[in-house]
Design a protein around this motif. Structure first.
Motif, PDB file in Angstrom:
ATOM      1  N   CYS B 152    -108.282  25.221 -19.895  1.00 19.39           N
ATOM      2  CA  CYS B 152    -108.610  24.510 -21.141  1.00 19.39           C
ATOM      3  C   CYS B 152    -107.899  23.163 -21.048  1.00 19.39           C
ATOM      4  O   CYS B 152    -106.708  23.109 -20.744  1.00 19.39           O
ATOM      5  CB  CYS B 152    -108.103  25.297 -22.354  1.00 19.39           C
ATOM      6  SG  CYS B 152    -108.080  24.326 -23.880  1.00 19.39           S
ATOM      7  N   PRO B 160    -111.103  28.141 -29.075  1.00 18.42           N
ATOM      8  CA  PRO B 160    -111.642  26.824 -28.681  1.00 18.42           C
ATOM      9  C   PRO B 160    -111.405  25.756 -29.743  1.00 18.42           C
ATOM     10  O   PRO B 160    -111.262  26.062 -30.917  1.00 18.42           O
ATOM     11  CB  PRO B 160    -113.146  27.101 -28.536  1.00 18.42           C
ATOM     12  CG  PRO B 160    -113.400  28.272 -29.410  1.00 18.42           C
ATOM     13  CD  PRO B 160    -112.161  29.110 -29.400  1.00 18.42           C
ATOM     14  N   SER B 164    -115.778  22.038 -28.005  1.00 21.00           N
ATOM     15  CA  SER B 164    -116.528  22.993 -27.185  1.00 21.00           C
ATOM     16  C   SER B 164    -117.995  22.941 -27.583  1.00 21.00           C
ATOM     17  O   SER B 164    -118.347  23.221 -28.731  1.00 21.00           O
ATOM     18  CB  SER B 164    -115.958  24.400 -27.422  1.00 21.00           C
ATOM     19  OG  SER B 164    -116.708  25.342 -26.695  1.00 21.00           O
ATOM     20  N   LYS B 168    -119.505  24.134 -22.810  1.00 25.65           N
ATOM     21  CA  LYS B 168    -118.848  23.128 -21.976  1.00 25.65           C
ATOM     22  C   LYS B 168    -117.742  22.422 -22.760  1.00 25.65           C
ATOM     23  O   LYS B 168    -117.801  22.341 -23.995  1.00 25.65           O
ATOM     24  CB  LYS B 168    -119.865  22.081 -21.483  1.00 25.65           C
ATOM     25  CG  LYS B 168    -120.974  22.663 -20.625  1.00 25.65           C
ATOM     26  CD  LYS B 168    -120.452  23.140 -19.287  1.00 25.65           C
ATOM     27  CE  LYS B 168    -121.530  23.839 -18.484  1.00 25.65           C
ATOM     28  NZ  LYS B 168    -121.018  24.469 -17.257  1.00 25.65           N
ATOM     29  N   CYS B 169    -116.803  21.879 -22.013  1.00 26.01           N
ATOM     30  CA  CYS B 169    -115.683  21.167 -22.620  1.00 26.01           C
ATOM     31  C   CYS B 169    -116.092  19.719 -22.900  1.00 26.01           C
ATOM     32  O   CYS B 169    -116.893  19.143 -22.163  1.00 26.01           O
ATOM     33  CB  CYS B 169    -114.508  21.198 -21.637  1.00 26.01           C
ATOM     34  SG  CYS B 169    -113.080  20.226 -22.152  1.00 26.01           S
ATOM     35  N   GLU B 170    -115.510  19.131 -23.930  1.00 30.49           N
ATOM     36  CA  GLU B 170    -115.899  17.755 -24.277  1.00 30.49           C
ATOM     37  C   GLU B 170    -115.461  16.732 -23.228  1.00 30.49           C
ATOM     38  O   GLU B 170    -115.947  15.610 -23.209  1.00 30.49           O
ATOM     39  CB  GLU B 170    -115.352  17.359 -25.647  1.00 30.49           C
ATOM     40  CG  GLU B 170    -113.833  17.287 -25.710  1.00 30.49           C
ATOM     41  CD  GLU B 170    -113.330  16.965 -27.112  1.00 30.49           C
ATOM     42  OE1 GLU B 170    -114.096  16.425 -27.906  1.00 30.49           O
ATOM     43  OE2 GLU B 170    -112.160  17.270 -27.381  1.00 30.49           O
ATOM     44  N   ASP B 176    -116.435  24.001 -17.715  1.00 29.36           N
ATOM     45  CA  ASP B 176    -116.670  25.068 -18.684  1.00 29.36           C
ATOM     46  C   ASP B 176    -115.568  25.069 -19.733  1.00 29.36           C
ATOM     47  O   ASP B 176    -114.413  24.782 -19.431  1.00 29.36           O
ATOM     48  CB  ASP B 176    -116.638  26.436 -17.971  1.00 29.36           C
ATOM     49  CG  ASP B 176    -117.865  26.639 -17.093  1.00 29.36           C
ATOM     50  OD1 ASP B 176    -118.955  26.193 -17.497  1.00 29.36           O
ATOM     51  OD2 ASP B 176    -117.716  27.232 -16.017  1.00 29.36           O
ATOM     52  N   CYS B 177    -115.938  25.435 -20.960  1.00 31.77           N
ATOM     53  CA  CYS B 177    -114.921  25.642 -21.994  1.00 31.77           C
ATOM     54  C   CYS B 177    -114.249  26.977 -21.665  1.00 31.77           C
ATOM     55  O   CYS B 177    -114.902  28.023 -21.640  1.00 31.77           O
ATOM     56  CB  CYS B 177    -115.559  25.692 -23.379  1.00 31.77           C
ATOM     57  SG  CYS B 177    -114.407  26.292 -24.641  1.00 31.77           S
ATOM     58  N   TRP B 179    -112.255  28.744 -23.362  1.00 32.82           N
ATOM     59  CA  TRP B 179    -112.286  29.708 -24.479  1.00 32.82           C
ATOM     60  C   TRP B 179    -113.668  30.330 -24.657  1.00 32.82           C
ATOM     61  O   TRP B 179    -113.782  31.492 -25.054  1.00 32.82           O
ATOM     62  CB  TRP B 179    -111.757  29.079 -25.766  1.00 32.82           C
ATOM     63  CG  TRP B 179    -110.268  29.249 -25.795  1.00 32.82           C
ATOM     64  CD1 TRP B 179    -109.337  28.318 -25.498  1.00 32.82           C
ATOM     65  CD2 TRP B 179    -109.563  30.476 -26.047  1.00 32.82           C
ATOM     66  NE1 TRP B 179    -108.078  28.868 -25.542  1.00 32.82           N
ATOM     67  CE2 TRP B 179    -108.184  30.191 -25.889  1.00 32.82           C
ATOM     68  CE3 TRP B 179    -109.942  31.769 -26.382  1.00 32.82           C
ATOM     69  CZ2 TRP B 179    -107.197  31.157 -26.064  1.00 32.82           C
ATOM     70  CZ3 TRP B 179    -108.957  32.733 -26.558  1.00 32.82           C
ATOM     71  CH2 TRP B 179    -107.602  32.431 -26.397  1.00 32.82           C
ATOM     72  N   GLN B 180    -114.703  29.584 -24.314  1.00 32.29           N
ATOM     73  CA  GLN B 180    -116.046  30.185 -24.335  1.00 32.29           C
ATOM     74  C   GLN B 180    -116.105  31.296 -23.281  1.00 32.29           C
ATOM     75  O   GLN B 180    -116.626  32.391 -23.540  1.00 32.29           O
ATOM     76  CB  GLN B 180    -117.099  29.115 -24.022  1.00 32.29           C
ATOM     77  CG  GLN B 180    -118.534  29.632 -24.060  1.00 32.29           C
ATOM     78  CD  GLN B 180    -119.019  29.884 -25.477  1.00 32.29           C
ATOM     79  OE1 GLN B 180    -118.954  29.000 -26.324  1.00 32.29           O
ATOM     80  NE2 GLN B 180    -119.475  31.104 -25.747  1.00 32.29           N
TER      81      GLN B 180
END
Lengths: 118, 222
Positions: B152, B160, B164, B168-170, B176-177, B179-180
């Motif tokens: 993360c 997250p 998120s 996907k992460c910002e 990938d996120c 936490w997802q």
């Protein structure tokens, strides 16, 4: 066919261009080659499926390395030539010979001639 | 493994430009597996350095040696018989190996040939991703085996953030996120209740925030 190609070219045989490694191309230059080209099968026609594609990536990597050390990546090429295509083989040999002739001797060769040990 | 990559050749040449003889030392462990500093890469760098020097009309003698590990004194010791014949040592190991050589061979300059990037795993030929930050207090047992510290961008421990989007992460659509991934995995395992457990604030002192870390095992000490 009785084709001729320039006598400046030395052939080093490999079972497949997939066998070639960066160090082989680097050492050819270190030992004074003015240019090197890798002649592989046509893309999509590798007997081992991806040997020539792998060689192509290694050639690309080595070209960048040669650029980094000032030898010039342009002295290294990869060609796809069908095993049965003698005329194309001779044509490529001529093309590469002319290209390297235009580029002149490798700076390493000059160093060898001046007696700089390798 | 520890993932590393070769420094630009110019930077390495800068380190050794005044040398005539160098000892170029590879490592058979992580950096061999990630194609950065094993026997093969030692050969390639040696060839490149010799050519770069020859081009300038200078000679560079390179002794190539690849140790089983540069992070263990018994292997580092193997250079002791001949290291003194060289003007400098160039290490192709991770930062740990470079320092082991520097601490063992005090009268020699030791230079790094690699940038040490992260602890990660191979995600296919030629692709590596970070997986662990060595925080010293592993949370994987309650996050479905997916590390929110390393994966993360904010190292969040409680789910997250608002960045998120579609898994996907910002910071990048490629990332990938974490936490997802954690929630998807725990949902699949029917273990989502684990996230409802209250746990104490994470102790970051073993993560290096308390200074350089050291571990001693009395049962192993000689």
């Amino acid at each position: 066919m009785r084709l001729t190609y320039p006598d400046s070219i030395r052939i080093i045989r490999l079972p497949c261009t997939g066998k070639i490694d960066v160090i082989h191309m680097m050492e050819a230059f270190r030992k004074g080659a003015d240019g090197v080209y890798v002649a592989g099968c046509l893309e999509g026609e590798c007997h081992y499926l991806a040997g020539n594609l792998r060689a192509k990536k290694r050639v690309e990597y080595t070209r960048k390395l040669l650029d980094e050390i000032g030898i010039g990546g342009g002295r290294l090429e990869m060609y796809g030539i069908a095993a049965s295509d003698g005329p194309r083989f001779a044509e490529v040999a001529e093309e590469m010979h002319e290209k390297i002739k235009a580029l002149g001797p490798s700076p390493i060769k000059g160093a060898i001639q001046k007696g700089v040990l390798l | 493994m520890i993932v590393a990559e070769r420094k630009p050749i110019d930077e390495i040449i800068g380190f050794v430009q005044d040398c005539k003889k160098i000892l170029l030392v590879g490592c058979n462990e992580c950096v061999t597996v990630c194609y950065a500093g094993g026997k093969k890469e030692v050969g390639i760098l040696s060839s490149a350095l010799k050519m770069a020097f020859s081009k300038e009309g200078k000679n560079l003698d390179v002794k190539e040696a690849t140790l089983e590990r540069q992070c263990d004194p018994e292997y580092v010791q193997q250079l002791s018989e001949y290291y003194d014949q060289y003007d400098a040592i160039v290490s192709m190991a991770c930062g740990v190996g470079v320092q082991e050589l520097a601490m063992r061979y005090l009268n020699k300059q030791v230079f790094p040939a690699l940038n040490t990037n992260f602890m990660g795993a191979s995600q296919g030929q030629g692709i590596w991703e970070e997986r662990c930050q060595g925080c010293g207090e592993c949370v994987l047992g309650r996050t479905g085996g997916i590390c929110p510290i390393a994966r993360c961008a904010k190292s969040l421990l409680n789910g997250p953030c608002g960045g998120s989007m579609n898994g996907k992460c910002e910071i990048s659509k490629e990332v990938d996120c974490a936490w997802q991934l954690i929630i998807d995995r725990l949902t699949g395992l029917k273990q989502m209740h684990m996230l409802e457990e209250i746990f104490p604030v994470k102790d970051w002192s073993p993560a290096g925030h308390g200074g350089p870390r050291r571990m001693v095992r009395e049962d192993l000490k000689s």
